[in-house]
Design an enzyme around this catalytic site. Structure first.
Site, short mmCIF file in Angstrom:
data_model
loop_
_atom_site.label_atom_id
_atom_site.label_comp_id
_atom_site.label_asym_id
_atom_site.label_seq_id
_atom_site.Cartn_x
_atom_site.Cartn_y
_atom_site.Cartn_z
N ASN A 197 0.84 -1.20 0.00
CA ASN A 197 0.00 0.00 0.00
C ASN A 197 0.87 1.25 0.00
O ASN A 197 1.96 1.23 0.58
CB ASN A 197 -0.90 0.01 1.24
CG ASN A 197 -1.98 -1.05 1.15
OD1 ASN A 197 -2.50 -1.34 0.08
ND2 ASN A 197 -2.32 -1.64 2.29
N CYS A 252 -5.62 -7.41 -3.30
CA CYS A 252 -6.16 -6.96 -2.01
C CYS A 252 -7.26 -7.90 -1.57
O CYS A 252 -8.05 -8.37 -2.38
CB CYS A 252 -6.70 -5.54 -2.14
SG CYS A 252 -7.36 -4.86 -0.59
N HIS A 253 -7.33 -8.18 -0.27
CA HIS A 253 -8.30 -9.15 0.24
C HIS A 253 -9.55 -8.51 0.85
O HIS A 253 -10.36 -9.21 1.46
CB HIS A 253 -7.63 -10.07 1.28
CG HIS A 253 -6.98 -9.34 2.41
ND1 HIS A 253 -5.77 -9.71 2.93
CD2 HIS A 253 -7.37 -8.26 3.12
CE1 HIS A 253 -5.43 -8.89 3.91
NE2 HIS A 253 -6.40 -8.02 4.04
N HIS A 276 -9.48 -0.12 -1.58
CA HIS A 276 -9.95 0.27 -0.25
C HIS A 276 -11.16 1.20 -0.29
O HIS A 276 -11.66 1.61 0.75
CB HIS A 276 -8.83 0.88 0.59
CG HIS A 276 -7.76 -0.10 0.95
ND1 HIS A 276 -6.46 0.28 1.19
CD2 HIS A 276 -7.79 -1.44 1.10
CE1 HIS A 276 -5.73 -0.78 1.48
NE2 HIS A 276 -6.53 -1.84 1.42
#
Length: 461
Positions: free
Chosen positions: A157, A179-180, A216
């Site tokens: 990130n 990304c999870h 995000h």
């Protein structure tokens, strides 16, 4: 790479950041648990000694009775040597130290700006990007020179800007960001089905979602289970738990600042009619301080501010446990991490095509966002191919929130590449969390740049 009987062997993976005590353990376990892949992981880290430790740990796992495949791990002293001959490149680094992170997260608090995470957006995320982008310029140049045909998996990130930098420097690179956060939202939908419908034994793959947005700050506008629309049920779920929140472990947010009760997610659904698909701590940083005005407001929305001192304490505890693994006092538990790097590897190799969410430059898969900007949507993995899935367009009221960050990220990228402080400040002061007057904003910006100046070579500070 070699193929035989539906298996791939002699796979060469370069791992930049290979001295990690965190993600490396997950990778070692995930690879050992898959019987269709085997090969070599080429570890590179600025701290060669740390890479040597993971060499020792990784090689020891091959002797475990429960290991289903054999992988060789080797530490390399130069990035060039690690990359040369690699089929795949994983990048997972910490850009800076806890000192810079402390400034990112806590310096803005002196001005009444609170960030639950501080690594993607907000003052902290933008300054972190300024010191990370030069590192990714070097990675992209090295990959172009030594492994131009390798597939590059980014885990660092700020995800969007790391991935965007790789393509800006090496346009033909085959890179994507992983990304999870979406997985967590699929998990929430599984718990919803269990809670409202009594449906058990569900897997994340059973929940089909259409993903749009940026890392995000992702959104789901379609979600189904066995072709049944889940939005009406999610609306009931939100109404039922809006005030008290809903967690896997009730009230965990009170003691664990990495968790949340999903109240931010529920509130955004009521506002916009879409499922906000990242964790509350991240989502809260992309909008004006509706949820982060002060610590009391944060508590009212039932999530936490993850402090850097708490991260330092976590790091120390992890280091103690890690040293026991390296010393042989403890054994690495082989369990799946929940990440998708093995499935992605198998997809790109051609063993197991599948679709999942990733971060890629926009080539039209997401409308309403400039081309080349990195967006997060679903993409199809197949033999040496990664094709974005058409995701559509966000409603204008949501897209306006997203676009503010897209343009800010493009500005920060340009500022970092040109070492332009004035341009960087224009993005800094345009962030929705920076609601202070221009004078204090300039003061905060100067202080934060000064605190990270060791990583800003060539800047006039």
């Amino acid at each position: 790479m070699k193929f035989s009987n539906g298996k791939a062997s002699d796979i060469q993976i370069a791992y930049i950041g290979g001295g990690s005590m965190y993600w490396a353990k997950n990778l070692i376990a995930d690879l050992a648990l898959d019987e269709e892949l085997s090969g070599k992981v080429r570890l590179y880290d600025l701290d060669y000694g740390k890479a040597k430790k993971n060499e020792k740990l990784g090689n020891s796992v091959s002797d475990y009775a429960e290991a289903k495949s054999k992988w060789m791990y080797e530490a390399y002293e130069t990035l060039a040597d690690a990359l040369t001959g690699s089929d795949f490149v994983f990048i997972s680094i910490l850009p800076g130290t806890f000192a810079e992170m402390h400034s990112d997260v806590h310096e803005p608090e002196k001005y009444g700006i609170y960030q639950p995470v501080g690594d993607t957006t907000g003052p902290g995320g933008l300054v972190r990007a300024l010191r990370t982008i030069p590192m990714y310029v070097e990675f992209a140049q090295a990959i172009e020179k030594y492994a131009p045909d390798a597939w590059v998996f980014n885990y660092t990130n700020p995800m969007t800007l790391c991935t965007r930098t790789l393509y800006e420097v090496f346009p033909k690179i085959k890179a994507f960001g992983c990304c999870h956060e979406i997985f967590g939202t699929q998990g929430l939908l599984i718990r919803m089905l269990r809670d409202l419908e009594g449906i058990e034994e569900l897997h994340r793959d059973d929940i089909r979602v259409n993903v749009l947005g940026i890392n995000h700050f992702t959104w789901i506008d379609q979600a189904t289970y066995k072709n049944v629309d889940l939005f009406p049920l999610y609306r009931q779920f939100v109404d039922k738990y809006y005030e008290e929140g809903f967690e896997h472990n009730k009230d965990a947010w009170k003691t664990n600042t990495y968790t949340a009760a999903n109240r931010v997610k529920f509130d955004l659904f009521r506002r916009y009619g879409l499922i906000a698909a990242a964790g509350d701590r991240h989502l809260a940083e992309f909008v004006p301080p509706w949820y982060t005005k002060d610590p009391e407001t944060v508590r009212a929305w039932k999530f936490g501010l993850t402090t850097v001192p708490s991260r330092v304490d976590k790091h120390k505890a992890t280091e103690e446990q890690y040293n026991k693994l390296i010393g042989g006092q403890e054994k690495l538990v082989l369990k799946a991490s929940g990440e998708e790097e093995v499935r992605q590897l198998k997809g790109l190799i051609g063993l197991q095509p599948f679709v999942t969410n990733v971060n890629l430059p926009n080539v039209g898969q997401m409308q309403g966002v400039p081309l080349r900007a990195v967006v997060e949507t679903n993409a199809a993995f197949s033999g040496n191919s990664l094709r974005p899935v058409h995701a559509g367009e966000l409603p204008v009221e949501v897209n306006s929130l997203v676009m503010r960050h897209v343009l800010n990220q493009e500005t920060i990228l340009k500022a970092a590449l040109k070492r332009d402080k004035a341009l960087a400040f224009s993005a800094f002061v345009n962030d929705p969390l920076v609601t202070i007057d221009i004078g204090p904003a300039e003061e905060l910006f100067e202080t934060m740049l000064g605190n990270t100046k060791a990583y800003l070579k060539g800047w006039e500070l």
